[in-house]
Write an enzyme that holds these catalytic residues in place. Sequence first.
Site, PDB file in Angstrom:
ATOM      1  N   LYS A 139       0.145   4.295  -0.337  1.00 33.69           N
ATOM      2  CA  LYS A 139      -0.444   5.514   0.234  1.00 33.69           C
ATOM      3  C   LYS A 139      -0.142   6.715  -0.674  1.00 33.69           C
ATOM      4  O   LYS A 139      -0.085   6.556  -1.894  1.00 33.69           O
ATOM      5  CB  LYS A 139       0.039   5.713   1.679  1.00 33.69           C
ATOM      6  CG  LYS A 139      -0.159   4.451   2.524  1.00 33.69           C
ATOM      7  CD  LYS A 139       0.030   4.664   3.997  1.00 33.69           C
ATOM      8  CE  LYS A 139      -0.148   3.348   4.735  1.00 33.69           C
ATOM      9  NZ  LYS A 139      -0.079   3.472   6.184  1.00 33.69           N
ATOM     10  N   HIS A 190      -9.543   1.439   5.005  1.00 35.36           N
ATOM     11  CA  HIS A 190      -8.273   1.606   5.715  1.00 35.36           C
ATOM     12  C   HIS A 190      -8.485   2.599   6.864  1.00 35.36           C
ATOM     13  O   HIS A 190      -9.270   3.541   6.731  1.00 35.36           O
ATOM     14  CB  HIS A 190      -7.211   2.126   4.744  1.00 35.36           C
ATOM     15  CG  HIS A 190      -5.833   2.108   5.332  1.00 35.36           C
ATOM     16  ND1 HIS A 190      -5.402   3.066   6.224  1.00 35.36           N
ATOM     17  CD2 HIS A 190      -4.804   1.234   5.195  1.00 35.36           C
ATOM     18  CE1 HIS A 190      -4.158   2.768   6.591  1.00 35.36           C
ATOM     19  NE2 HIS A 190      -3.774   1.662   5.994  1.00 35.36           N
ATOM     20  N   ASN A 244       0.877  -1.172   0.000  1.00 36.34           N
ATOM     21  CA  ASN A 244       0.000   0.000   0.000  1.00 36.34           C
ATOM     22  C   ASN A 244       0.914   1.222   0.000  1.00 36.34           C
ATOM     23  O   ASN A 244       1.500   1.561   1.022  1.00 36.34           O
ATOM     24  CB  ASN A 244      -0.881  -0.041   1.265  1.00 36.34           C
ATOM     25  CG  ASN A 244      -1.695   1.219   1.434  1.00 36.34           C
ATOM     26  OD1 ASN A 244      -1.796   2.041   0.523  1.00 36.34           O
ATOM     27  ND2 ASN A 244      -2.281   1.377   2.611  1.00 36.34           N
ATOM     28  N   GLU A 286      -5.547  -4.649  10.709  1.00 36.90           N
ATOM     29  CA  GLU A 286      -4.484  -3.662  10.860  1.00 36.90           C
ATOM     30  C   GLU A 286      -4.704  -2.873  12.144  1.00 36.90           C
ATOM     31  O   GLU A 286      -5.449  -1.876  12.145  1.00 36.90           O
ATOM     32  CB  GLU A 286      -4.489  -2.685   9.674  1.00 36.90           C
ATOM     33  CG  GLU A 286      -4.210  -3.337   8.340  1.00 36.90           C
ATOM     34  CD  GLU A 286      -3.608  -2.331   7.358  1.00 36.90           C
ATOM     35  OE1 GLU A 286      -2.504  -2.601   6.878  1.00 36.90           O
ATOM     36  OE2 GLU A 286      -4.223  -1.283   7.115  1.00 36.90           O
ATOM     37  N   GLU A 344      -6.829   5.011   7.846  1.00 35.29           N
ATOM     38  CA  GLU A 344      -6.581   6.422   7.484  1.00 35.29           C
ATOM     39  C   GLU A 344      -7.789   7.019   6.763  1.00 35.29           C
ATOM     40  O   GLU A 344      -8.078   8.204   6.906  1.00 35.29           O
ATOM     41  CB  GLU A 344      -5.297   6.510   6.639  1.00 35.29           C
ATOM     42  CG  GLU A 344      -4.063   6.253   7.504  1.00 35.29           C
ATOM     43  CD  GLU A 344      -2.867   5.657   6.787  1.00 35.29           C
ATOM     44  OE1 GLU A 344      -2.842   5.641   5.551  1.00 35.29           O
ATOM     45  OE2 GLU A 344      -1.945   5.184   7.488  1.00 35.29           O
ATOM     46  N   GLY A 404       2.461   2.312  10.649  1.00 36.17           N
ATOM     47  CA  GLY A 404       3.432   3.391  10.487  1.00 36.17           C
ATOM     48  C   GLY A 404       4.199   3.744  11.750  1.00 36.17           C
ATOM     49  O   GLY A 404       4.874   4.762  11.818  1.00 36.17           O
ATOM     50  N   SER A 455       3.338  -2.095  10.228  1.00 38.08           N
ATOM     51  CA  SER A 455       4.787  -2.145  10.448  1.00 38.08           C
ATOM     52  C   SER A 455       5.428  -3.490  10.107  1.00 38.08           C
ATOM     53  O   SER A 455       6.408  -3.894  10.738  1.00 38.08           O
ATOM     54  CB  SER A 455       5.129  -1.737  11.888  1.00 38.08           C
ATOM     55  OG  SER A 455       4.763  -0.388  12.114  1.00 38.08           O
TER      56      SER A 455
HETATM   57  P1  PGA Z   1       2.825   0.264   7.515  1.00 33.21           P
HETATM   58  O1  PGA Z   1       1.366   0.513   6.899  1.00 33.21           O
HETATM   59  O2  PGA Z   1       3.326  -1.040   6.983  1.00 33.21           O
HETATM   60  O3  PGA Z   1       3.641   1.442   7.040  1.00 33.21           O
HETATM   61  O4  PGA Z   1       2.666   0.243   9.003  1.00 33.21           O
HETATM   62  C1  PGA Z   1       0.450  -0.537   6.738  1.00 33.21           C
HETATM   63  C2  PGA Z   1      -0.839  -0.029   6.178  1.00 33.21           C
HETATM   64  O5  PGA Z   1      -1.271   1.061   6.575  1.00 33.21           O
HETATM   65  O6  PGA Z   1      -1.461  -0.684   5.313  1.00 33.21           O
END
Ligand code: PGA
Length: 243
Positions: A11, A92, A9, A161, A94, A167, A206
């Site tokens: 982003k 997601h 992903n 998640e 976010e 992140g 992560s």
């Molecule tokens: P990350 O993000 O691996 O940077 O923690 C995962 C995600 O948001 O899908």
Amino acid sequence: MSASLVMGNWKLNGSLESIDQFAEQWRTKAPSTSAEVVICAPTPYLLHLHKQLPELGLGAQDCSEHETGAFTGEVSAQMLFEVGCRWVIVGHSERRLYHGETDSVVAAKASAAQRAGLQVVVCCGETLAQREAGAQFAVVEAQLKASLASVAVSNLVVAYEPVWAIGTGVVATPLQAEEMHLAIREWLGELYGTDGRSVPLLYGGSVKAESAGELFACDNIDGALVGGASLEAESLAGIVAAA
Ligand code: PGA
């Protein structure tokens, strides 16, 4: 067990130039694997990425719940399919946090994606405060069931998640991830019967090459949704190698 699906992903990251570099490196570093590898790129780069790396699955990070009409700024699932996407992420954290997406919006987007022939990855996960209060199972069960209202079991993937892991560099332990995945598998069984129990379950938050192997060794973890570590071909290749 081993993982069958690794999704990147990206982003709000990347450029035409960085995609060219990624493609060049991926061609030399890609491990041979039976796992499917999918990249969910920003919308304007989908066609370019697909042209550069047709061997990878192509996905989007969101889609509209609408098919067509006066919805400025929206991109429909049909449009994504037409440019080569076979996957889309919906719900997601976010999107839920910064764009106010509710479970019912997520469910409508997931259904729209399935109608267009896309495989939909529905995300769920608790915040740190919810986990510290011991509410993670109740939160994820309610979120997941509401986000799957009238969503079909075919072409469905679920990503767990935990928000506190996204992140942050703090990856869930294999035990934390596996116990939630087992619970999700059971809830999907309640919703869809035996078909529900075989919905692929991705862990996200992560994930790095160093943590991927232990996660993928868990019985109920079928793959990963990878943010930061998917931006570089080398680190994504490390995760795919662990699959
Ligand atoms: P990350 O993000 O691996 O940077 O923690 C995962 C995600 O948001 O899908």
